[in-house]
Design a protein around this motif. Structure first.
Motif, PDB file in Angstrom:
ATOM      1  N   GLY A 108      -6.443  -5.992  -2.750  1.00  0.00           N
ATOM      2  CA  GLY A 108      -5.031  -6.236  -2.449  1.00  0.00           C
ATOM      3  C   GLY A 108      -4.851  -6.729  -1.029  1.00  0.00           C
ATOM      4  O   GLY A 108      -5.489  -7.703  -0.599  1.00  0.00           O
ATOM      5  N   VAL A 163     -13.398  -6.899  -2.610  1.00  0.00           N
ATOM      6  CA  VAL A 163     -13.315  -7.885  -3.692  1.00  0.00           C
ATOM      7  C   VAL A 163     -11.888  -7.931  -4.219  1.00  0.00           C
ATOM      8  O   VAL A 163     -11.291  -6.894  -4.528  1.00  0.00           O
ATOM      9  CB  VAL A 163     -14.274  -7.516  -4.857  1.00  0.00           C
ATOM     10  CG1 VAL A 163     -14.084  -8.485  -6.032  1.00  0.00           C
ATOM     11  CG2 VAL A 163     -15.715  -7.534  -4.395  1.00  0.00           C
ATOM     12  N   PRO A 185       0.821  -1.221   0.000  1.00  0.00           N
ATOM     13  CA  PRO A 185       0.000   0.000   0.000  1.00  0.00           C
ATOM     14  C   PRO A 185       0.850   1.264   0.000  1.00  0.00           C
ATOM     15  O   PRO A 185       1.916   1.311   0.619  1.00  0.00           O
ATOM     16  CB  PRO A 185      -0.808  -0.100   1.290  1.00  0.00           C
ATOM     17  CG  PRO A 185      -0.650  -1.479   1.774  1.00  0.00           C
ATOM     18  CD  PRO A 185       0.577  -2.064   1.172  1.00  0.00           C
ATOM     19  N   ALA A 244      -1.348  -6.560 -10.163  1.00  0.00           N
ATOM     20  CA  ALA A 244      -1.662  -5.372  -9.364  1.00  0.00           C
ATOM     21  C   ALA A 244      -1.260  -4.083 -10.074  1.00  0.00           C
ATOM     22  O   ALA A 244      -1.688  -2.996  -9.676  1.00  0.00           O
ATOM     23  CB  ALA A 244      -0.944  -5.438  -8.016  1.00  0.00           C
ATOM     24  N   THR A 302      -2.643   6.305  -1.685  1.00  0.00           N
ATOM     25  CA  THR A 302      -3.908   5.582  -1.505  1.00  0.00           C
ATOM     26  C   THR A 302      -4.540   5.914  -0.155  1.00  0.00           C
ATOM     27  O   THR A 302      -5.751   5.758   0.030  1.00  0.00           O
ATOM     28  CB  THR A 302      -3.662   4.067  -1.666  1.00  0.00           C
ATOM     29  OG1 THR A 302      -2.948   3.859  -2.885  1.00  0.00           O
ATOM     30  CG2 THR A 302      -4.952   3.291  -1.718  1.00  0.00           C
ATOM     31  N   CYS A 343     -10.817  -4.372  -5.837  1.00  0.00           N
ATOM     32  CA  CYS A 343      -9.369  -4.592  -6.022  1.00  0.00           C
ATOM     33  C   CYS A 343      -8.648  -4.389  -4.683  1.00  0.00           C
ATOM     34  O   CYS A 343      -7.759  -3.550  -4.551  1.00  0.00           O
ATOM     35  CB  CYS A 343      -8.807  -3.662  -7.091  1.00  0.00           C
ATOM     36  SG  CYS A 343      -9.604  -3.827  -8.693  1.00  0.00           S
TER      37      CYS A 343
END
Ligand SMILES: C[S@@+](CC[C@H](N)C(=O)[O-])C[C@H]1O[C@@H](n2cnc3c(N)ncnc32)[C@H](O)[C@@H]1O
Length: 293
Positions: free
Chosen positions: A124, A144, A95, A216, A99, A122
């Motif tokens: 992760g 998800v 991360p 990713a 974000t 998404c």
């Protein structure tokens, strides 16, 4: 040997191979190897403590790995994200600070509502989903993720930090007609940091190019926006009228991202900046109109 000298040597080794933040990395690796907080480490170094009783070999090994540009977070096993520390390692996207701003926009929106339903597409490591759940306890949060390796990290983080998060394995693209069909039209906030690097572009940093999973990074297509386009379609089907989409994108993709939500079904479209002032996220509110049949 003095701890301060050990740290100075490590900083020099990391700087010599182009690690962007050698001071911080040397201190964080030493703190990890020696079982101290970073504050304890720096105060021990400043007070002239000897390193002779510390596990120097373990530290040197970590510095060697970092010199080969293994991500710092893979070596310490954790990544800070807003108010939480996430477990990360090989197989999952680390991360990023930008974000945290994307998650912040979703959190601010969720806090305005009594019982918000928030979907993180998404997921992760689960960074955004966990942050929303921790910072907005009244929220129901659903995540998800497609990639089984990433999903395993997300499950670990959810179990440890926010067990109420409903984590689902599946495709975020058109998720309103798939893994999230039960939530269609009922979601207050859809937040996503999807892959968005264009085909053919290679990330500059070895930590990213060699260690973040390909799934990713690359969004698909010459513009990198195939998955983001599918995320917008999913958000269109998931959001209730007035619901908010927050989606991260690359700093050159602001105009292309806004074009994904052109038309009467979306309003209040804007681009948000990250902490360094770069355009990094699309925000759009779902209108009341629906697509013609
Ligand atoms: C850029 S990472 C972001 C991870 C996490 N949200 C964060 O911000 O740290 C993108 C994530 O999307 C996942 N992903 C890629 N395509 C997907 C799809 N079609 N459906 C669901 N997840 C997908 C990848 O496996 C990866 O974990």
């Amino acid at each position: 040997m003095l701890l301060a000298d050990l740290l100075r040597d490590a900083r020099a080794r990391l700087a010599a191979v182009g690690v962007p933040t050698p001071d911080a990395d040397a201190e964080l690796l030493a703190a990890h190897a020696f079982g101290m907080t970073r504050g304890e480490l720096t105060s021990a170094a400043l007070s002239g403590r000897s390193a002779d009783t510390l596990p120097i070999a373990a530290f040197e090994e970590l510095v060697g790995e970092r010199s080969r540009r293994v991500p710092l977070q893979h070596l310490t096993g954790t990544a800070p994200f807003r108010t939480v520390e996430l477990a990360v390692g090989p197989g999952v996207f680390v991360p990023r600070p930008e974000t945290e701003v994307v998650a912040g926009a979703a959190i601010a929106e969720a806090r305005r509502l009594p019982h918000p339903l928030v979907v993180d597409l998404c997921s992760g490591s689960g960074a955004i989903a966990v942050a929303v759940a921790v910072e907005v306890p009244a929220a129901r949060v659903v995540g998800v993720e497609l990639d089984p390796l990433a999903l395993a990290w997300a499950r670990r983080n959810v179990d440890a930090l926010a067990p109420a998060v409903d984590l689902r394995a599946g495709d975020a693209v058109h998720a309103h007609a798939g893994v999230l069909a039960d939530l269609a039209g009922a979601v207050d906030v859809v937040v996503a940091n999807p892959p968005y690097i264009p085909d053919g572009a290679r990330p500059v940093d070895p930590e990213v190019a060699d260690h973040d999973p390909t799934v990713a990074l690359y969004g698909g297509g010459a513009d990198g926006l195939d998955v983001p386009r599918g995320v917008v379609a999913a958000a269109h089907g998931l959001l209730r009228p007035g619901g908010l989409l927050v989606m991260e994108h690359g700093d050159a993709q602001g105009a292309s991202a806004r074009r994904l939500v052109e038309g009467p079904d979306w309003h209040d479209v804007r681009t948000a900046e990250d902490l360094t002032g770069r355009p990094r996220a699309l925000l759009a509110r779902r209108g009341c109109q629906t697509d013609p049949p």
